[in-house]
Scaffold this active site. Structure first.
Site, PDB file in Angstrom:
ATOM      1  N   HIS A  23     -34.448 -37.549   8.023  1.00 11.76           N
ATOM      2  CA  HIS A  23     -35.016 -36.708   8.742  1.00 11.76           C
ATOM      3  C   HIS A  23     -36.666 -36.616   8.900  1.00 11.76           C
ATOM      4  O   HIS A  23     -37.511 -36.597   7.992  1.00 11.76           O
ATOM      5  CB  HIS A  23     -34.869 -35.434   8.075  1.00 11.76           C
ATOM      6  CG  HIS A  23     -35.182 -34.194   9.163  1.00 11.76           C
ATOM      7  ND1 HIS A  23     -34.467 -32.942   9.462  1.00 11.76           N
ATOM      8  CD2 HIS A  23     -36.640 -33.883   9.598  1.00 11.76           C
ATOM      9  CE1 HIS A  23     -35.109 -32.198  10.275  1.00 11.76           C
ATOM     10  NE2 HIS A  23     -36.395 -32.715  10.300  1.00 11.76           N
ATOM     11  N   HIS A  25     -39.974 -37.590  12.025  1.00  7.04           N
ATOM     12  CA  HIS A  25     -40.254 -37.463  13.543  1.00  7.04           C
ATOM     13  C   HIS A  25     -41.029 -38.623  13.829  1.00  7.04           C
ATOM     14  O   HIS A  25     -42.209 -38.808  13.039  1.00  7.04           O
ATOM     15  CB  HIS A  25     -40.771 -36.215  13.732  1.00  7.04           C
ATOM     16  CG  HIS A  25     -39.974 -34.981  13.545  1.00  7.04           C
ATOM     17  ND1 HIS A  25     -39.113 -34.522  14.860  1.00  7.04           N
ATOM     18  CD2 HIS A  25     -39.224 -34.080  12.674  1.00  7.04           C
ATOM     19  CE1 HIS A  25     -38.334 -33.562  14.111  1.00  7.04           C
ATOM     20  NE2 HIS A  25     -38.385 -33.125  13.007  1.00  7.04           N
ATOM     21  N   ASP A  27     -42.918 -38.799  16.332  1.00 10.78           N
ATOM     22  CA  ASP A  27     -44.469 -38.358  16.699  1.00 10.78           C
ATOM     23  C   ASP A  27     -45.176 -37.349  15.525  1.00 10.78           C
ATOM     24  O   ASP A  27     -46.164 -37.213  15.693  1.00 10.78           O
ATOM     25  CB  ASP A  27     -44.274 -37.529  17.914  1.00 10.78           C
ATOM     26  CG  ASP A  27     -43.374 -36.535  17.753  1.00 10.78           C
ATOM     27  OD1 ASP A  27     -42.738 -36.389  16.913  1.00 10.78           O
ATOM     28  OD2 ASP A  27     -43.201 -35.396  18.672  1.00 10.78           O
ATOM     29  N   GLY A 185     -37.618 -27.929  17.466  1.00 16.90           N
ATOM     30  CA  GLY A 185     -38.685 -27.026  18.144  1.00 16.90           C
ATOM     31  C   GLY A 185     -38.394 -25.709  17.438  1.00 16.90           C
ATOM     32  O   GLY A 185     -37.414 -25.508  16.504  1.00 16.90           O
ATOM     33  N   HIS A 212     -31.425 -28.981  13.736  1.00 18.78           N
ATOM     34  CA  HIS A 212     -32.449 -28.270  12.884  1.00 18.78           C
ATOM     35  C   HIS A 212     -31.738 -26.602  13.095  1.00 18.78           C
ATOM     36  O   HIS A 212     -31.841 -26.189  13.885  1.00 18.78           O
ATOM     37  CB  HIS A 212     -33.879 -28.259  13.935  1.00 18.78           C
ATOM     38  CG  HIS A 212     -34.633 -29.483  13.542  1.00 18.78           C
ATOM     39  ND1 HIS A 212     -34.273 -30.617  13.848  1.00 18.78           N
ATOM     40  CD2 HIS A 212     -35.850 -29.606  12.925  1.00 18.78           C
ATOM     41  CE1 HIS A 212     -35.399 -31.563  13.899  1.00 18.78           C
ATOM     42  NE2 HIS A 212     -36.213 -30.916  12.896  1.00 18.78           N
ATOM     43  N   GLU A 215     -34.339 -23.353   8.979  1.00 25.49           N
ATOM     44  CA  GLU A 215     -35.546 -23.569   8.357  1.00 25.49           C
ATOM     45  C   GLU A 215     -36.449 -22.389   8.599  1.00 25.49           C
ATOM     46  O   GLU A 215     -37.108 -22.050   7.414  1.00 25.49           O
ATOM     47  CB  GLU A 215     -36.429 -24.811   9.267  1.00 25.49           C
ATOM     48  CG  GLU A 215     -37.838 -25.014   8.847  1.00 25.49           C
ATOM     49  CD  GLU A 215     -38.445 -26.100   9.863  1.00 25.49           C
ATOM     50  OE1 GLU A 215     -39.334 -26.758   9.334  1.00 25.49           O
ATOM     51  OE2 GLU A 215     -37.804 -26.399  10.740  1.00 25.49           O
ATOM     52  N   ASP A 304     -40.004 -35.331   6.856  1.00 29.90           N
ATOM     53  CA  ASP A 304     -39.922 -34.456   8.265  1.00 29.90           C
ATOM     54  C   ASP A 304     -41.232 -35.224   9.186  1.00 29.90           C
ATOM     55  O   ASP A 304     -40.938 -35.762   9.951  1.00 29.90           O
ATOM     56  CB  ASP A 304     -40.559 -32.942   7.866  1.00 29.90           C
ATOM     57  CG  ASP A 304     -40.042 -32.199   9.082  1.00 29.90           C
ATOM     58  OD1 ASP A 304     -39.550 -32.757  10.013  1.00 29.90           O
ATOM     59  OD2 ASP A 304     -40.401 -30.992   8.712  1.00 29.90           O
TER      60      ASP A 304
END
Length: 382
Positions: A23, A25, A27, A185, A212, A215, A304
């Site tokens: 996991h 990202h 970006d 998101g 996701h 969370e 993350d």
């Protein structure tokens, strides 16, 4: 300590240990210096800092707000400089290099192709640029004496309406660098059930996907991701702790959803530092991963967003070693869990476990035992 052998790893051993990341990202992991250089190339003048060190601090401070929506706002700057083939290639290559330098031997990196179309790229051009970047990063890592394999997860944004389109894209590239699908998101107001058509399509195609869930929202998000959508893994899933009761005498009772997650061995993609930033946990010592580890849930440790959290896989494990006294045996347990849960074929996962992960930890444990023995005999200073 959860292991019979008190082989507590040093920071150097943690860094050198083989690690698996599920996991992360794309970006959310840019080098601050790269952001500044790419911003200058495309004329993006909205960065809050022009110095790389100060910019890195700004991202961490901005993300450290206790709010998931505020945390997500920081991505406006990184996505703004990731709108060309050249930028995507560079960011992906540097991602692979950075992870390999940190001892990661396998990683699944996720990104949303729909967020990189502002300069006229097509979805296919985005995927191919990122894939090419990952392959280049793997080659550079090998040249520097590191081994890493990267698989891409294509992400659809929960608030948008392109999930089926992105799922179809992931399926077209499933034998060419893409290993699965995800939605990401803000959870509140955007349940995974909004994208059932995408998940039903992926299941018909026998493809893999994670969601996701659990969370920032809670148990309903987890339940929908599993029972309505059929997720293979849960991104975060930290709120499963809300379905577990701990009595004053220390006895533990699992609710039906928590029991289902544990019994079905559903992997939880835990991201401790990120969870602290979004107020999903109060501290490392209080993070649910401690109890969930004792209860033998299928846990994995992840970063993350390395830029926003100022973290790495090594730092995540350092925090857990300090908070819970975890040993090399515990690190191996988390790492094998992650490799078992990866979205690549079984024989390839097994080869990574038997040929890379287990030998790597065996060497570190032997090194630890040698040092302890030598230290006890007085031949090596502590």
């Amino acid at each position: 300590m959860t292991s019979e052998t008190p082989n507590t790893p040093s920071p150097d051993q943690i860094r050198r240990s083989p690690k698996v990341l599920l996991h992360d990202h794309l970006d959310g992991g840019l080098r601050p210096g790269t952001i500044i250089e790419l911003a200058a190339q495309v004329g993006y003048d909205k960065l809050p800092e022009s110095d790389a060190d100060k910019l890195g601090v700004w991202f961490r401070d901005a993300a450290d707000s206790g709010s998931l929506p505020r945390y997500l706002e920081t991505f406006a700057h990184t996505c703004a400089v990731m709108q060309t083939k050249e930028a995507l290639f560079r960011v992906a290559a540097e991602c692979a290099e950075d992870l390999a330098e940190d001892g990661v031997v396998y990683a699944e990196i996720r990104y949303a192709p729909e967020q990189h179309l502002e300069a006229g790229l097509t979805l296919e051009e985005v995927v191919e640029a990122v894939n090419d970047g990952f392959r280049e990063g793997e080659r550079r890592a090998k040249a520097n004496g590191h081994r890493i394999r990267i698989g891409a997860l294509l992400t659809a944004m929960r608030h948008a309406a392109r999930a089926l389109e992105i799922a179809e894209l992931a399926n077209r590239y499933r034998d060419n660098g893409v290993v699965g699908f995800d939605i990401a998101g803000a959870e509140a107001g955007f349940p995974p059930t909004r994208h059932l058509d995408a998940f039903e399509y992926l299941k018909r195609e026998n493809n893999h996907f994670t969601i996701h869930a659990g969370e920032a929202f809670g148990l309903p998000s987890i339940w929908q991701a599993l029972q309505w959508c059929g997720a293979d893994r849960l991104g975060h899933g930290v709120k499963i702790i809300d379905d577990i009761e701990v009595a004053a005498d220390g006895s533990v009772k699992l609710g039906r959803l928590a029991s289902y997650v544990r019994d079905k061995r559903i992997p939880l993609e835990m991201c401790p530092t990120s969870n602290l930033q979004t107020a999903a946990a109060a501290s490392y010592a209080e993070h649910p991963i401690g109890l969930l580890r004792k209860l033998h849930f299928r846990l994995t440790v992840n970063t993350d967003n390395r830029l926003m959290s100022g973290t790495s896989m090594s730092r995540e494990f350092e925090h857990l070693v300090e908070a819970f006294g975890y040993s090399l045996d515990d690190m191996q347990w988390f790492t094998v869990n992650a490799m078992k849960s990866a979205f690549i074929p079984f024989d390839e996962r097994l080869a990574m476990i038997n040929d890379v992960i287990k030998p790597g930890y065996a060497e570190l444990k032997s090194e630890w035992l040698f040092r302890q023995t030598a230290s006890t005999s007085g031949s090596v200073s502590a």
